[in-house]
Design a protein around this motif. Structure first.
Motif, PDB file in Angstrom:
ATOM      1  N   MET A   1     -15.649   3.531 -12.549  1.00 57.84           N
ATOM      2  CA  MET A   1     -14.344   4.181 -12.404  1.00 57.84           C
ATOM      3  C   MET A   1     -13.248   3.113 -12.375  1.00 57.84           C
ATOM      4  O   MET A   1     -13.410   2.072 -11.747  1.00 57.84           O
ATOM      5  N   GLN A   2     -12.144   3.382 -13.065  1.00 59.28           N
ATOM      6  CA  GLN A   2     -11.064   2.414 -13.157  1.00 59.28           C
ATOM      7  C   GLN A   2     -10.463   2.104 -11.796  1.00 59.28           C
ATOM      8  O   GLN A   2     -10.288   2.985 -10.954  1.00 59.28           O
ATOM      9  N   THR A   3     -10.143   0.832 -11.589  1.00 60.05           N
ATOM     10  CA  THR A   3      -9.482   0.401 -10.361  1.00 60.05           C
ATOM     11  C   THR A   3      -8.019   0.113 -10.655  1.00 60.05           C
ATOM     12  O   THR A   3      -7.687  -0.510 -11.655  1.00 60.05           O
ATOM     13  N   PHE A   4      -7.156   0.577  -9.763  1.00 57.18           N
ATOM     14  CA  PHE A   4      -5.715   0.403  -9.935  1.00 57.18           C
ATOM     15  C   PHE A   4      -5.153  -0.506  -8.846  1.00 57.18           C
ATOM     16  O   PHE A   4      -5.653  -0.531  -7.724  1.00 57.18           O
ATOM     17  N   LYS A   5      -4.088  -1.234  -9.198  1.00 53.95           N
ATOM     18  CA  LYS A   5      -3.263  -1.869  -8.176  1.00 53.95           C
ATOM     19  C   LYS A   5      -2.337  -0.784  -7.646  1.00 53.95           C
ATOM     20  O   LYS A   5      -1.652  -0.118  -8.420  1.00 53.95           O
ATOM     21  N   LEU A   6      -2.313  -0.597  -6.325  1.00 55.20           N
ATOM     22  CA  LEU A   6      -1.554   0.497  -5.730  1.00 55.20           C
ATOM     23  C   LEU A   6      -0.536  -0.018  -4.716  1.00 55.20           C
ATOM     24  O   LEU A   6      -0.737  -1.071  -4.091  1.00 55.20           O
ATOM     25  N   MET A   7       0.530   0.730  -4.562  1.00 47.99           N
ATOM     26  CA  MET A   7       1.604   0.393  -3.636  1.00 47.99           C
ATOM     27  C   MET A   7       1.918   1.609  -2.775  1.00 47.99           C
ATOM     28  O   MET A   7       2.223   2.680  -3.304  1.00 47.99           O
ATOM     29  N   ALA A   8       1.809   1.437  -1.465  1.00 46.85           N
ATOM     30  CA  ALA A   8       2.276   2.473  -0.535  1.00 46.85           C
ATOM     31  C   ALA A   8       3.664   2.059  -0.079  1.00 46.85           C
ATOM     32  O   ALA A   8       3.819   1.037   0.598  1.00 46.85           O
ATOM     33  N   THR A   9       4.689   2.800  -0.482  1.00 44.69           N
ATOM     34  CA  THR A   9       6.042   2.479  -0.041  1.00 44.69           C
ATOM     35  C   THR A   9       6.285   3.104   1.330  1.00 44.69           C
ATOM     36  O   THR A   9       5.687   4.117   1.685  1.00 44.69           O
ATOM     37  N   CYS A  10       7.164   2.471   2.116  1.00 52.52           N
ATOM     38  CA  CYS A  10       7.436   2.969   3.466  1.00 52.52           C
ATOM     39  C   CYS A  10       8.797   2.481   3.923  1.00 52.52           C
ATOM     40  O   CYS A  10       9.405   1.609   3.298  1.00 52.52           O
ATOM     41  N   ALA A  11       9.278   3.044   5.015  1.00 55.16           N
ATOM     42  CA  ALA A  11      10.580   2.660   5.554  1.00 55.16           C
ATOM     43  C   ALA A  11      10.529   1.234   6.103  1.00 55.16           C
ATOM     44  O   ALA A  11       9.494   0.785   6.607  1.00 55.16           O
ATOM     45  N   ALA A  12      11.665   0.541   6.012  1.00 58.15           N
ATOM     46  CA  ALA A  12      11.751  -0.813   6.552  1.00 58.15           C
ATOM     47  C   ALA A  12      11.484  -0.785   8.053  1.00 58.15           C
ATOM     48  O   ALA A  12      12.043   0.038   8.777  1.00 58.15           O
ATOM     49  N   GLY A  13      10.607  -1.663   8.494  1.00 53.09           N
ATOM     50  CA  GLY A  13      10.291  -1.757   9.923  1.00 53.09           C
ATOM     51  C   GLY A  13       8.960  -1.155  10.308  1.00 53.09           C
ATOM     52  O   GLY A  13       8.437  -1.442  11.384  1.00 53.09           O
ATOM     53  N   ILE A  14       8.384  -0.304   9.418  1.00 49.30           N
ATOM     54  CA  ILE A  14       7.093   0.305   9.777  1.00 49.30           C
ATOM     55  C   ILE A  14       5.967  -0.145   8.829  1.00 49.30           C
ATOM     56  O   ILE A  14       4.904   0.470   8.806  1.00 49.30           O
ATOM     57  N   GLU A  15       6.221  -1.233   8.076  1.00 54.31           N
ATOM     58  CA  GLU A  15       5.190  -1.724   7.156  1.00 54.31           C
ATOM     59  C   GLU A  15       3.866  -1.999   7.872  1.00 54.31           C
ATOM     60  O   GLU A  15       2.796  -1.680   7.349  1.00 54.31           O
ATOM     61  N   ALA A  16       3.942  -2.569   9.074  1.00 56.10           N
ATOM     62  CA  ALA A  16       2.716  -2.908   9.809  1.00 56.10           C
ATOM     63  C   ALA A  16       1.955  -1.649  10.227  1.00 56.10           C
ATOM     64  O   ALA A  16       0.715  -1.650  10.277  1.00 56.10           O
TER      65      ALA A  16
END
Length: 376
Positions: A1-16
């Motif tokens: 199965m193909q693997t993708f580079k993925l990005m979860a975007t989120c509000a500044a300050g809650i990345e952790a």
């Protein structure tokens, strides 16, 4: 199965917080400003859209390259494998942003990117005429920062904060994913500790708390952009939804209380809780902050009081913060968490916070004032 580079975007300050969620789901992550990067398959695209509580969207990183001219942008875009993602009739609107780059005209960046993708698809599908764009929606984005181009495909559609339960809205409601982040940043243990939002408005914070306590997937009652794509199996989606439903727990009697001085808001909150099937897990009550009292110990307070930003509202907000202090300062076994843009909150509340965390509630810079219990 193909693997993708993925990005979860989120509000500044809650990345952790978003990164911790992804780690708990089994992913290795890279944290950047406003986003968390990870890799995954189609199954992971489905899983993270269903389960991430604090993210905004899950995006596929189609490719990235350097571009100082429009020719660079055109050729770099055309070289990417769009035919593996977008069918001949796919709709592919292109959003754009550019920062500190030679290609600073966003409308031109969008138009060139769109033209390059259309050229690539027309060649692949042997089309001499314009592509129909009558099929499923494939929302694209081109970001250029310091001449570095990143091209993205949004798998989510409407932001993940749109859970589908907010039937009744109040004034300036807190987004669901931010509310979830506020809860996840506390020391609350649902099995043993009371939870209170004394200014609950339309109920977002207590509803998110109950969803966390019951292990309810936040995306379980909504659809996603990827569900219209022909290369994502409906059976795979259905299986993930069934598994999410099976993961819901019955933790016993939850001690989640939600109150507000406005009776109409309490009614809104009840409607929203009912829409998520959580009405019986939350005790709603019309109550002014200054009238709250409890004999319970070791509880957690999380609330988003009014900010007093409008002219004339500051005095009322200060008075409310003073009432919060009078009621909650004596509860030393409780941990208290307040989100407000008023940087003088501690003065009115009457106590310096154990910790302050800068967060962005939409475009508003806020601080999360944390008062930890005396035995934390």
């Amino acid at each position: 199965m193909q693997t993708f580079k993925l990005m979860a975007t989120c509000a500044a300050g809650i990345e952790a917080v978003t990164a911790t969620e992804l780690k708990q789901l089994g992913y290795q992550v890279e944290v950047r400003n406003g986003m968390v990067l990870f890799t995954g398959t189609v199954a992971d695209i489905i899983k993270t859209n269903l389960w991430l509580r604090t993210a905004d969207r899950i995006k596929i990183i189609v490719g990235e390259f350097e571009a100082q001219t429009f020719d660079d942008l055109f050729e770099g875009t055309k070289a990417l494998s769009w035919e593996r993602l977008i069918p001949m009739d796919g709709q592919f609107p292109v959003a754009g942003r550019s920062k500190k780059s030679l290609l600073h005209s966003v409308p031109d960046v969008q138009a060139i990117t769109k033209k390059a993708i259309a050229t690539k698809l027309a060649t692949f599908y042997h089309r001499r005429t314009r592509l129909p764009e009558t099929g499923g929606l494939y929302p694209l984005e081109v970001r250029i920062v310091k001449n570095h181009v990143v091209e993205l495909l949004d798998t989510t559609g409407p932001s993940l904060f749109k859970r589908g339960y907010r039937v009744a809205k109040g004034e300036a409601p807190l987004k669901e994913n931010m509310a979830a982040a506020l809860v996840l940043l506390t020391n609350w243990h649902p099995e043993t500790m009371p939870f209170l939002d004394p200014m609950c408005g339309s109920g977002t914070i207590p509803i998110e708390a109950a969803m966390i306590a019951r292990n309810i997937a936040p995306g379980s009652k909504r659809s996603f952009a990827f569900e219209a794509w022909d290369w994502i199996s409906p059976d795979l989606v259905a299986t993930a939804r069934v598994e999410a439903q099976a993961a819901v727990t019955e933790p016993g009697a939850l001690q989640i209380q939600a109150s507000d001085v406005n009776g109409e808001m309490i009614n809104h909150a009840k409607v929203n809780a009912e829409a998520m099937g959580l009405l019986h897990d939350i005790q709603f009550k019309q109550l002014a902050v200054q009238d709250f009292h409890t004999d319970e110990r070791d509880g957690v307070v999380v609330t988003n009081p009014p900010y007093g930003q409008r002219l004339g509202d500051q005095a009322a907000a200060t008075k409310l913060y003073q009432a919060l202090g009078a009621v909650f300062r004596p509860l030393t076994s409780w941990s208290k968490y307040f989100l407000t843009s008023d940087l003088n909150f501690e003065v009115a509340y009457g106590e310096i916070a154990t910790k302050r965390r800068k967060l962005y509630n939409g475009q508003i810079r806020t601080d999360y004032f944390q008062y930890w219990s005396n035995h934390r």
